[in-house]
Design an enzyme around this catalytic site. Sequence first.
Site, PDB file in Angstrom:
ATOM      1  N   VAL A  18       0.874  -1.124   0.017  1.00 34.60           N
ATOM      2  CA  VAL A  18      -0.059   0.088   0.134  1.00 34.60           C
ATOM      3  C   VAL A  18       0.832   1.148  -0.301  1.00 34.60           C
ATOM      4  O   VAL A  18       0.462   2.385  -0.493  1.00 34.60           O
ATOM      5  CB  VAL A  18      -0.937  -0.105   1.268  1.00 34.60           C
ATOM      6  N   CYS A  19       1.957   1.183   0.756  1.00 40.59           N
ATOM      7  CA  CYS A  19       2.843   2.286   1.066  1.00 40.59           C
ATOM      8  C   CYS A  19       3.088   3.074  -0.251  1.00 40.59           C
ATOM      9  O   CYS A  19       2.856   4.179  -0.395  1.00 40.59           O
ATOM     10  CB  CYS A  19       4.044   1.941   1.708  1.00 40.59           C
ATOM     11  N   PRO A  20       3.694   2.552  -1.248  1.00 40.97           N
ATOM     12  CA  PRO A  20       3.982   3.551  -2.402  1.00 40.97           C
ATOM     13  C   PRO A  20       3.014   4.100  -2.980  1.00 40.97           C
ATOM     14  O   PRO A  20       3.076   5.306  -3.334  1.00 40.97           O
ATOM     15  CB  PRO A  20       4.750   2.547  -3.502  1.00 40.97           C
TER      16      PRO A  20
END
Lengths: 188, 188, 188, 188, 188, 188, 188, 188, 188, 188
Positions: free
Chosen positions: D47-49
């Site tokens: 999810v982070c990017p």
Amino acid sequence: MSLIGKEITPFTAQAFREGDDFIEVTEEDLKGQWSVVCFYPADFSFVCPTELEDLQNQYANLQELGVEVYSVSTDSHFVHKAWHDHSDAISKITYTMIGDPSHEISRNFDVLIEEKGMADRGTFIIDPDGVIQAAEINADGIGRDASTLIDKIKAAQYVRNNPGEVCPAKWEEGKETLKPSLDLVGKI
Amino acid sequence: MSLIGKEITPFTAQAFREGDDFIEVTEEDLKGQWSVVCFYPADFSFVCPTELEDLQNQYANLQELGVEVYSVSTDSHFVHKAWHDHSDAISKITYTMIGDPSHEISRNFDVLIEEKGMADRGTFIIDPDGVIQAAEINADGIGRDASTLIDKIKAAQYVRNNPGEVCPAKWEEGKETLKPSLDLVGKI
Amino acid sequence: MSLIGKEITPFTAQAFREGDDFIEVTEEDLKGQWSVVCFYPADFSFVCPTELEDLQNQYANLQELGVEVYSVSTDSHFVHKAWHDHSDAISKITYTMIGDPSHEISRNFDVLIEEKGMADRGTFIIDPDGVIQAAEINADGIGRDASTLIDKIKAAQYVRNNPGEVCPAKWEEGKETLKPSLDLVGKI
Amino acid sequence: MSLIGKEITPFTAQAFREGDDFIEVTEEDLKGQWSVVCFYPADFSFVCPTELEDLQNQYANLQELGVEVYSVSTDSHFVHKAWHDHSDAISKITYTMIGDPSHEISRNFDVLIEEKGMADRGTFIIDPDGVIQAAEINADGIGRDASTLIDKIKAAQYVRNNPGEVCPAKWEEGKETLKPSLDLVGKI
Amino acid sequence: MSLIGKEITPFTAQAFREGDDFIEVTEEDLKGQWSVVCFYPADFSFVCPTELEDLQNQYANLQELGVEVYSVSTDSHFVHKAWHDHSDAISKITYTMIGDPSHEISRNFDVLIEEKGMADRGTFIIDPDGVIQAAEINADGIGRDASTLIDKIKAAQYVRNNPGEVCPAKWEEGKETLKPSLDLVGKI
Amino acid sequence: MSLIGKEITPFTAQAFREGDDFIEVTEEDLKGQWSVVCFYPADFSFVCPTELEDLQNQYANLQELGVEVYSVSTDSHFVHKAWHDHSDAISKITYTMIGDPSHEISRNFDVLIEEKGMADRGTFIIDPDGVIQAAEINADGIGRDASTLIDKIKAAQYVRNNPGEVCPAKWEEGKETLKPSLDLVGKI
Amino acid sequence: MSLIGKEITPFTAQAFREGDDFIEVTEEDLKGQWSVVCFYPADFSFVCPTELEDLQNQYANLQELGVEVYSVSTDSHFVHKAWHDHSDAISKITYTMIGDPSHEISRNFDVLIEEKGMADRGTFIIDPDGVIQAAEINADGIGRDASTLIDKIKAAQYVRNNPGEVCPAKWEEGKETLKPSLDLVGKI
Amino acid sequence: MSLIGKEITPFTAQAFREGDDFIEVTEEDLKGQWSVVCFYPADFSFVCPTELEDLQNQYANLQELGVEVYSVSTDSHFVHKAWHDHSDAISKITYTMIGDPSHEISRNFDVLIEEKGMADRGTFIIDPDGVIQAAEINADGIGRDASTLIDKIKAAQYVRNNPGEVCPAKWEEGKETLKPSLDLVGKI
Amino acid sequence: MSLIGKEITPFTAQAFREGDDFIEVTEEDLKGQWSVVCFYPADFSFVCPTELEDLQNQYANLQELGVEVYSVSTDSHFVHKAWHDHSDAISKITYTMIGDPSHEISRNFDVLIEEKGMADRGTFIIDPDGVIQAAEINADGIGRDASTLIDKIKAAQYVRNNPGEVCPAKWEEGKETLKPSLDLVGKI
Amino acid sequence: MSLIGKEITPFTAQAFREGDDFIEVTEEDLKGQWSVVCFYPADFSFVCPTELEDLQNQYANLQELGVEVYSVSTDSHFVHKAWHDHSDAISKITYTMIGDPSHEISRNFDVLIEEKGMADRGTFIIDPDGVIQAAEINADGIGRDASTLIDKIKAAQYVRNNPGEVCPAKWEEGKETLKPSLDLVGKI
């Protein structure tokens, strides 16, 4: 938190009651009927006898309401007996006079003035479950008026007997009470 | 020991007072004149408005005696304002209504019911030095009678102004008081 | 550690719900379906009604998603009822308004401002197991936008229903999700 | 109590910023202008990017509002550099990427998941005095939407610049604000 | 006391191993055969890849001796995977690369530099009972030489298999060992 | 945390040095030049003399590098003298042999086996500031190889003399070193 | 209180005994017969060998009395063996020489000089129940005279074998003893 | 650690000395010359008088060596006087007999048997600085031999007067002493 | 340790003294002359008046000896006054009757029976320095005999005025005393 | 609280009794009959023998009353025997003389003067249940009068045998006692 709504703490004490020998009183004696417990600083002092006499004057009325009365000071039961023998005012007293020289009861009711070893002028109304329903405490030098007890006890009894109703300010027996409900919010 | 004879603990609170904007009240405002502080459980509830209205009825008399009046609940000053706007009984109130949502003042006066976050029905008489002279606390459901405050305050003021005299039970202004002395011991 | 991923702490409270009498709400009521719990500082204050009205506007949509809504302030349920009676914005509210005068729930959710006795503006999304999945807290003076809740809850529901997939930023229902795997490392 | 209204705790960290060599960042760098601090669990995860890219898309707008942006994970600055080199999404990032392998900052902001050694997905808005004005934290698996930051920051800036006014729910720049006053109580 | 002769403390961690998906490693995996555990400060930093490559060069020889190899840094398993993808040196590695972002293993082996959140350059030889037999730790900036591990492990294995004999300094496989006995005291 | 990077703790001890009378050694003697401190379990035991002889063989080389050598066991300086008198291997030793019967130094370097009252086989490299740069500790029964010290010390000296460069694995004097920089991240 | 009359504390130690291999000695070995335990500071030091030789000269006599002899220093059993090999005086010793490098026994007998890690010159006579019957301790530099042990042990044995009699000062075997009785009080 | 090498603890006591009135003795009286302090369990008991008489027989010799003698029991000075009056053995005593009914001195010298309130049979040699140089303690029932004191004191005095020399076992005045040096190690 | 030889602890109390108004008494009033302090359980009880009357009978004699007399019970000074008014026995009393309702003095003299809040029957003789010289305490039910005080005080005064002499048992004024000296030991 | 009304604490002691050998006495010996325990400071001192002789003179009378007598000092039983042998006064004593060199009994009865190791002059009357009924303690230098014991014991015995009656002051056998009752309050 104040003592209101709290059950009284166990105690054992010697007491004087006119016509009886010295008797032992415990917290159990304060249960099963309504009780008034009236603390005062000292036997053979000044405001005290007028207050106790005033309370005696209400004793018959209180008994009719099913209320037993106890006075308490840190004097011994011997002293209560002597005071009863020698004071005009006190000699009339027929309720139970508890001696609390060990300070146990005064400390339980949070009215002991430690540095004096004497109690504040505190009056407590206790319901038949031993739960404190009302308290009134005055500084030394200011006497109480026992007649106000009657209305308070009637209100307390009414509330106990009629769950779901409350007594408004200055309520007296027979007057209308209030039934709290959603619709009453903000309507008074 | 009870709070009788103790100086009030410092606090800072927001209050509503008819005609004023919201105001800040501290313990310093309670000094310099006599004060009555009247705790009650909740705005927009049932017994409370009748008690506050009853107190308002005595407000003029109390002010003549140099007494300022403060009501306190754990509701906010916003709620006091709204209650004043919408309740017939409360709209008459002209004394200061303190909000105590942080529970600070209720805890100071030992009347906070922690599990409810509401105050007991406690009334306190405070002298010009900020010292509590009398307290009366009733269980929820039992209303107070503000008229009894007048006599208590007169007695407290008489004792303060006449060191060495005390007021007997049921004393009213003009009646005789007592001067404690060695000779009076056991004579009443 | 933040409250995210923690199960809610047990509580018992009184609440107002339009059409119902006053009701009792516990942490168990927040389980079994998704819940939104919305804290705000004070009834009858300023930003608060606009936020609560905004939340009401989303209530139907939220209910369609199987979400129940609760507002909480440290005001009592009596005050919630009064506010509902008198405020145009609040009178529209049909979700449950919890009273927290004892500060218990606000403290559980870590949003109590102790010195004020009021809650921060915090919104929490809770899954059917009573586990907090998202939190948003604003300083006083900054309103929330309830519409953002919808997308967050849809994402949370999707992740719950599709173990092994995650929702990327700005994800909306129907959009592609991500299946984490070794090969995806560093590929986004 | 939540972190809202608290000043950030001092820290020292190494960071990567495109075009710069590795740089040291302290809590002092977050003062003097508005800041957004965006925590996420792990570089090279899923999810982070997308969240960081989404934040980058708002970076120009945020800078126009005088807002600086910092991302933080418990990865080192070396790893941030490598991720920037190899990820399409991350290579676009021009704001400062702070490494927190010692867990110090994540613990300060109360978002460290101790047993994982990774941070929750928390976003914080910090004012020029270093005081946290808003927080949003999502469980792992639920992405954030950076566009909602713009409105919140505008509201926070408006309130800071116009003492005595507050922004209602869903407020956007140019819309009317509210001036709290006695007369407004219960009128919304 | 140093860790020599102590059994390793339990842990659970995520790891990357070429050809496998991400795998979970616990202290139990380090028992049953000889193990080398090699800590280093940070992925994508400078000395580290040369050390890990050097260790890879010895991996076949170590496996022949029945030794399994694990590298550990406080980076996550995601980062290990990314480093393996992008670094020429690291891409050759076929042993297990453990991620320790929670610092648990580094703390267990007493090599965590708390203020950096990174591990010292420590290498540990562990016997099939999970007992640490040798440790070598260098300050940052000084690389290790993996070839010295071979002789140490052979000596440790010889001693384990031949109770009552010890290996003198610079011992290599095939060389004479020593049988401690009364007569040997002071004879060397 | 390991002892790497820590300054040595103060101590005072008696030592034997060939050609000298018994001498006192303190932690100050270990500063101002590089030092090797070599712990071993017991004089007149088995592996020990071969290790100490091996170290003596490197002594000239170490001295050329500006390194002083100290051996330490919990035996007294009297015993070191006697061992030197009677052991072929030990009689060759020209470096300083410290007696640690009070266990102070062994405890400082974290190598004391409390239940035996003997030290682990630990070797420490200490820089001219008294800071420990490298440690190697073997279980009893496994000898050390003093020749590996030379390369480690050269690397440590190179790094101390060339701030900003680091030595890769298996580095030997004259080989290329690494200059850490942003561009080198992930390039090795 | 001194150790006289106390049972010895459990211990386990390695010892050298001429003709035997190294042996393990525990507190149990000191029971079942009389024992002399003789502490001295250090092997290969100066007063010590003369004391131990002097004790050896009495060993046959002591054995005839059923007494076993143990010497103890904080040196190891390896060192005892070496000293026995190389010292003229010590090579004559046939009793058991206990090594106490862990300081356990010296601490048990309260003779450890902590800052030196060496024992005081203490001699203890222990009866067959493991109870200490006599102690003699001299400062370093003052030798003991083993011949005085014989008379003390004979007295202790006589008292043990003849309950109800005591040995006067300077008592020697065969001399008269004393039978304490009421009549003897003040008669000597 | 034993008391050897420790300075005596301050005390104040009453004592009997033939020819004097009762006198006060403190720790200061034990300094400035050599002292022998001889503890015994009880006046008017059995072994005790023979030991004290034996000590008296050595008193002249001890005084020639500049040694003062003190006996101590937990009996009072009154009892010492009475014992001196009535016992043949004790009436010869001319040294100082200290009373220790408060147990202070016996506790200081670690010879008090707490459950009996009596001292062990302990003899201590104290140098002119008040430092304990030798101790001998026997179980009850075993008498001491005062003649062994002479040689010990001569050795202690020789060592004090000739720093750098030590007295071997069984040393007597005039015999050779030892000068510890490196060359003497292992040569005795 | 008993209170004998201890200085009295400070106190402040109210007292009744015939012919005076109520007076305040402190520990300072008990200094400068000899004092007798006589505790008893309770006013208006049974043994008590006979004891106090008996003490009054000795009051003149005690005053001639320069002794002041104080009685103490935990009753208040009001009660003392009343008892004096009404009891034949007590009305004769001319010494000071101290009230101790706070239990302070009774606790100081170690005679408070905590569970009763009453004092033991204790009599104390105090010298002009406020130091307690004699104490006599009887169980409830056993009266004291004040006449024995005269002889004790005369003896105490004689010893105070004649340092170096003591009064034997049953000593009366004029009788021979004893001068303790060395020669007297064991002669009586 | 004083020791009056407390049961004696267990003890074990050696004692001298004329005609017996030395005997052991415990607290159990003091039960089953009335006991007098008489503490004094020191054997062979001055006031003490006169007091003990005085007590002996009452011994026959006390025995007729069923009372056993014990004297106690911190001297040993050996010293009691010697004192009995040599003192004219003490030689007459036929009651039991307990030795308390361990201070145990003196401490139990709260009469130990710690800094002297001697007892106060305290006399205790103990009833057949081991409960202390009366205590009398004099400062050193003031003798006791044993004849007063007789009346006290008779009173104590009368009260024990006649529950419900008490002995007034100066009561002697045969005189009237008092029966406490309500009617007697204030009548004496």
